[in-house]
Design a protein around this motif. Structure first.
Motif, PDB file in Angstrom:
ATOM      1  N   ASP A  92     -26.443   4.500 -44.294  1.00 41.30           N
ATOM      2  CA  ASP A  92     -26.976   4.749 -45.627  1.00 41.30           C
ATOM      3  C   ASP A  92     -28.280   5.534 -45.612  1.00 41.30           C
ATOM      4  O   ASP A  92     -28.631   6.172 -46.609  1.00 41.30           O
ATOM      5  CB  ASP A  92     -27.213   3.418 -46.365  1.00 41.30           C
ATOM      6  N   ASN A  93     -28.990   5.484 -44.487  1.00 38.91           N
ATOM      7  CA  ASN A  93     -30.308   6.091 -44.445  1.00 38.91           C
ATOM      8  C   ASN A  93     -30.520   6.803 -43.113  1.00 38.91           C
ATOM      9  O   ASN A  93     -30.293   6.212 -42.050  1.00 38.91           O
ATOM     10  CB  ASN A  93     -31.373   5.004 -44.624  1.00 38.91           C
ATOM     11  N   GLU A  95     -33.276   8.470 -40.960  1.00 31.67           N
ATOM     12  CA  GLU A  95     -34.685   8.695 -40.698  1.00 31.67           C
ATOM     13  C   GLU A  95     -35.013   8.110 -39.326  1.00 31.67           C
ATOM     14  O   GLU A  95     -34.175   7.461 -38.689  1.00 31.67           O
ATOM     15  CB  GLU A  95     -35.550   8.054 -41.786  1.00 31.67           C
ATOM     16  N   THR A  98     -34.285   4.411 -38.498  1.00 31.56           N
ATOM     17  CA  THR A  98     -32.913   3.936 -38.304  1.00 31.56           C
ATOM     18  C   THR A  98     -32.208   4.637 -37.141  1.00 31.56           C
ATOM     19  O   THR A  98     -31.021   4.410 -36.916  1.00 31.56           O
ATOM     20  CB  THR A  98     -32.080   4.161 -39.581  1.00 31.56           C
ATOM     21  N   GLY A 192     -32.930  10.910 -45.137  1.00 27.73           N
ATOM     22  CA  GLY A 192     -33.111   9.638 -45.806  1.00 27.73           C
ATOM     23  C   GLY A 192     -31.784   9.202 -46.398  1.00 27.73           C
ATOM     24  O   GLY A 192     -30.758   9.195 -45.719  1.00 27.73           O
ATOM     25  N   SER A 193     -31.772   8.892 -47.682  1.00 28.55           N
ATOM     26  CA  SER A 193     -30.529   8.496 -48.354  1.00 28.55           C
ATOM     27  C   SER A 193     -30.044   9.561 -49.322  1.00 28.55           C
ATOM     28  O   SER A 193     -29.185   9.295 -50.165  1.00 28.55           O
ATOM     29  CB  SER A 193     -30.747   7.180 -49.107  1.00 28.55           C
TER      30      SER A 193
END
Length: 245
Positions: A92-93, A95, A98, A192-193
């Motif tokens: 989902d993200n 960056e 993560t 990011g998302s």
């Protein structure tokens, strides 16, 4: 397809019961109706199923065959799954927080060949993804893998590229020397998302690290005005177009 098979089965039973009677049979293939006149029998062959993955291998006349669609996509025009470089799952993200192989440009824990990028001075001199970190190899198997920069460059130099639309989705039609083609959508990239630049450009990872700046990996960038193999930060979410011999 089930309705068509049911129709054929009913016809077959009818003919078996009336062996001396000939019939006109209508056959539908992809919505087109064809009449077969005075048929006296119908024989069904065993369905043929290509080996897993082989149905998508397109021979463009190059050193490798290319998948019809992006990794994780159901159709050639679908964007598919976005992957950080060296990860085998979408998320989902996208960056540093993560990212699987490090939490900063100078705290990398794998694929480090230059001083200054590894966590606490870590270096493993790996510049090509291990098979365990190759999303195409892990998710598809059967010889599929991520392309090398050289294979991406071959795709650029030996094929013709034309802007095209498939089911309303913008991208490029890539036609090989033998006339076969694949469609590569402008799937954009994940940061990011948020999905950026979809229907404007496409970003496709290779299996190789940027050996000079290990924070980055090599990828193919496609846009209406051109294509090039260049480098970008590893934690971004890009598309993958698998290849196989």
């Amino acid at each position: 397809m089930k309705k068509i098979l049911t129709l054929f089965f009913a016809c077959a039973l009818s003919m078996a019961m009336q062996a001396q009677t000939k019939h006109n049979v209508y056959v539908w293939v992809d919505g087109e109706k064809t009449l077969i006149e005075n048929a006296d029998s119908i024989t069904f062959s065993e369905p043929t199923t290509p080996p897993a993955g082989d149905e998508e291998a397109v021979d463009l006349g190059l050193s490798v065959k290319w998948a019809q669609r992006n990794l994780g996509a159901e159709n050639p025009w679908d964007f598919g799954t976005y992957f950080a470089w060296g990860e085998i799952e979408g998320k989902d993200n996208y960056e540093w927080a993560t990212y699987k192989h490090g939490t900063s440009y100078n705290q990398l824990t794998k694929y480090v060949s230059s001083v200054g990028y590894g966590l606490d001075g870590f270096i493993d001199n790996k510049e090509v993804l291990d098979e365990s970190d190759d999303a195409a190899a892990q998710l598809l198997g059967n010889g599929w893998r991520m392309p090398t920069p050289e294979e991406m460059q071959e795709l650029i130099e030996d094929c013709t590229w034309e802007e095209d639309y498939d089911m309303g989705v913008g991208g490029l039609r890539v036609t090989g020397p033998n006339g076969n083609s694949i469609f590569m959508p402008f799937a954009g990239r994940m940061y990011g998302s948020i999905l950026f630049q979809s229907n404007a450009s496409g970003y496709y990872w290779t299996s190789s690290l940027n050996e000079k700046a290990n924070v980055q990996a090599k990828y193919l960038c496609i846009a209406p005005n051109g294509q090039e193999v260049t480098c970008y930060n590893r934690y971004f979410g890009f598309s993958i177009r698998p290849v196989k011999k």
